[in-house]
Design an enzyme around this catalytic site. Sequence first.
Site, short mmCIF file in Angstrom:
data_model
loop_
_atom_site.label_atom_id
_atom_site.label_comp_id
_atom_site.label_asym_id
_atom_site.label_seq_id
_atom_site.Cartn_x
_atom_site.Cartn_y
_atom_site.Cartn_z
N LYS A 12 0.82 -1.22 0.00
CA LYS A 12 0.00 0.00 0.00
C LYS A 12 0.86 1.27 0.00
O LYS A 12 2.07 1.22 0.28
CB LYS A 12 -0.93 -0.03 1.22
CG LYS A 12 -1.94 -1.19 1.19
CD LYS A 12 -2.94 -1.05 2.33
CE LYS A 12 -3.93 -2.20 2.35
NZ LYS A 12 -4.95 -2.01 3.41
N TYR A 52 -12.38 -2.59 -3.95
CA TYR A 52 -12.81 -2.82 -2.56
C TYR A 52 -14.33 -2.86 -2.42
O TYR A 52 -14.85 -2.68 -1.32
CB TYR A 52 -12.26 -1.70 -1.67
CG TYR A 52 -10.87 -1.94 -1.09
CD1 TYR A 52 -10.54 -3.15 -0.48
CD2 TYR A 52 -9.92 -0.93 -1.09
CE1 TYR A 52 -9.27 -3.35 0.08
CE2 TYR A 52 -8.65 -1.13 -0.52
CZ TYR A 52 -8.35 -2.34 0.07
OH TYR A 52 -7.11 -2.54 0.63
N PHE A 60 -15.91 2.72 6.78
CA PHE A 60 -14.57 3.16 6.39
C PHE A 60 -14.33 3.08 4.88
O PHE A 60 -13.22 3.36 4.41
CB PHE A 60 -13.50 2.34 7.14
CG PHE A 60 -13.62 0.83 6.98
CD1 PHE A 60 -13.09 0.17 5.88
CD2 PHE A 60 -14.27 0.07 7.95
CE1 PHE A 60 -13.19 -1.20 5.73
CE2 PHE A 60 -14.38 -1.32 7.81
CZ PHE A 60 -13.83 -1.95 6.70
N ARG A 88 -1.39 -14.56 4.37
CA ARG A 88 -2.14 -13.92 5.46
C ARG A 88 -1.41 -14.05 6.80
O ARG A 88 -1.41 -13.14 7.61
CB ARG A 88 -3.57 -14.46 5.52
CG ARG A 88 -4.37 -13.94 4.32
CD ARG A 88 -5.81 -14.33 4.36
NE ARG A 88 -6.56 -13.63 5.38
CZ ARG A 88 -7.00 -12.37 5.28
NH1 ARG A 88 -6.72 -11.65 4.19
NH2 ARG A 88 -7.71 -11.82 6.23
N THR A 94 -5.19 -7.43 10.70
CA THR A 94 -5.51 -6.19 9.96
C THR A 94 -5.02 -4.95 10.70
O THR A 94 -4.43 -4.05 10.10
CB THR A 94 -7.04 -6.08 9.76
OG1 THR A 94 -7.50 -7.27 9.14
CG2 THR A 94 -7.41 -4.89 8.90
N ARG A 105 2.70 -6.48 9.10
CA ARG A 105 1.94 -5.35 9.66
C ARG A 105 2.50 -4.93 11.02
O ARG A 105 2.46 -3.75 11.38
CB ARG A 105 0.46 -5.68 9.72
CG ARG A 105 -0.17 -5.63 8.31
CD ARG A 105 -1.52 -6.25 8.32
NE ARG A 105 -2.28 -6.00 7.11
CZ ARG A 105 -3.34 -6.70 6.74
NH1 ARG A 105 -3.75 -7.72 7.49
NH2 ARG A 105 -3.99 -6.42 5.63
N ASN A 115 -1.89 0.04 6.87
CA ASN A 115 -1.38 -1.24 7.39
C ASN A 115 -0.46 -1.95 6.39
O ASN A 115 -0.28 -3.17 6.44
CB ASN A 115 -2.53 -2.13 7.88
CG ASN A 115 -3.50 -2.51 6.79
OD1 ASN A 115 -3.41 -2.04 5.66
ND2 ASN A 115 -4.44 -3.37 7.11
N HIS A 118 -2.08 -5.54 1.60
CA HIS A 118 -3.37 -6.22 1.45
C HIS A 118 -3.07 -7.61 0.89
O HIS A 118 -2.15 -7.76 0.08
CB HIS A 118 -4.28 -5.46 0.46
CG HIS A 118 -5.45 -6.29 0.02
ND1 HIS A 118 -6.61 -6.38 0.75
CD2 HIS A 118 -5.62 -7.11 -1.05
CE1 HIS A 118 -7.45 -7.21 0.14
NE2 HIS A 118 -6.87 -7.65 -0.96
N GLU A 129 -9.20 -11.03 -7.65
CA GLU A 129 -8.29 -9.90 -7.44
C GLU A 129 -7.12 -9.94 -8.43
O GLU A 129 -6.67 -8.90 -8.90
CB GLU A 129 -7.80 -9.88 -5.99
CG GLU A 129 -8.93 -9.56 -5.02
CD GLU A 129 -8.50 -9.48 -3.56
OE1 GLU A 129 -9.37 -9.19 -2.72
OE2 GLU A 129 -7.31 -9.68 -3.25
P1 CMP Z 1 -7.24 -4.79 3.77
O1 CMP Z 1 -6.74 -6.15 4.06
O2 CMP Z 1 -6.67 -4.07 2.62
O3 CMP Z 1 -8.84 -4.87 3.56
C1 CMP Z 1 -9.68 -3.76 3.78
C2 CMP Z 1 -9.00 -2.66 4.53
O4 CMP Z 1 -9.85 -1.76 5.19
C3 CMP Z 1 -8.14 -3.23 5.64
O5 CMP Z 1 -7.02 -3.89 5.09
C4 CMP Z 1 -7.84 -1.98 6.46
O6 CMP Z 1 -6.67 -1.29 6.01
C5 CMP Z 1 -9.05 -1.08 6.16
N1 CMP Z 1 -9.85 -0.81 7.36
C6 CMP Z 1 -10.09 0.40 7.86
N2 CMP Z 1 -10.88 0.31 8.94
C7 CMP Z 1 -11.16 -0.99 9.14
C8 CMP Z 1 -11.91 -1.71 10.11
N3 CMP Z 1 -12.56 -1.10 11.09
N4 CMP Z 1 -11.97 -3.06 9.99
C9 CMP Z 1 -11.34 -3.69 8.97
N5 CMP Z 1 -10.59 -3.05 8.02
C10 CMP Z 1 -10.51 -1.71 8.11
#
Ligand code: CMP
Length: 136
Positions: A12, A52, A60, A88, A94, A105, A115, A118, A129
Amino acid sequence: MSSIEQTLSIIKPDAVERSLVDNIKDIFTKNNLKIKESKKIHISKDEASEFYKVHQSKPFYNDLCAYLSSGPIVVMILEGESAVITNRKLMGATNPKDAEENTIRKLYGISIDKNSVHGSDSIENAKKEIEFFFKN
Ligand code: CMP
């Protein structure tokens, strides 16, 4: 039984900006994930919203799409044994605050939004994807 899979990984904007691309790629390759394809791109907010869209009902969502399109990202196809779950595990939770030691992360994430990486959450989503970023 061996199950060689492919998964999609995104480095990212926060991690690209801090020159962490090679560090993160090293973590994948040292853990038996081959980088089959890699490209640095800068996507539009519309493209991020499409990518997304599974999160479109979440509070969010708008910030997430604005963030992914805020600067260059690196998208990769990773391949290896159980690549989806392996990736993962390497990424960690996350929210970097909840991530285990030595996960990407935990090492590099700044916040739940920034973070650093992805990764696809299932084989089915990995296919979608990968298709999204590498359709040609
Ligand atoms: P990612 O794995 O890219 O998938 C969706 C993204 O939403 C996640 O990582 C986070 O960076 C972002 N995000 C922001 N707020 C939240 C939340 N409350 N719960 C989960 N993902 C979140």
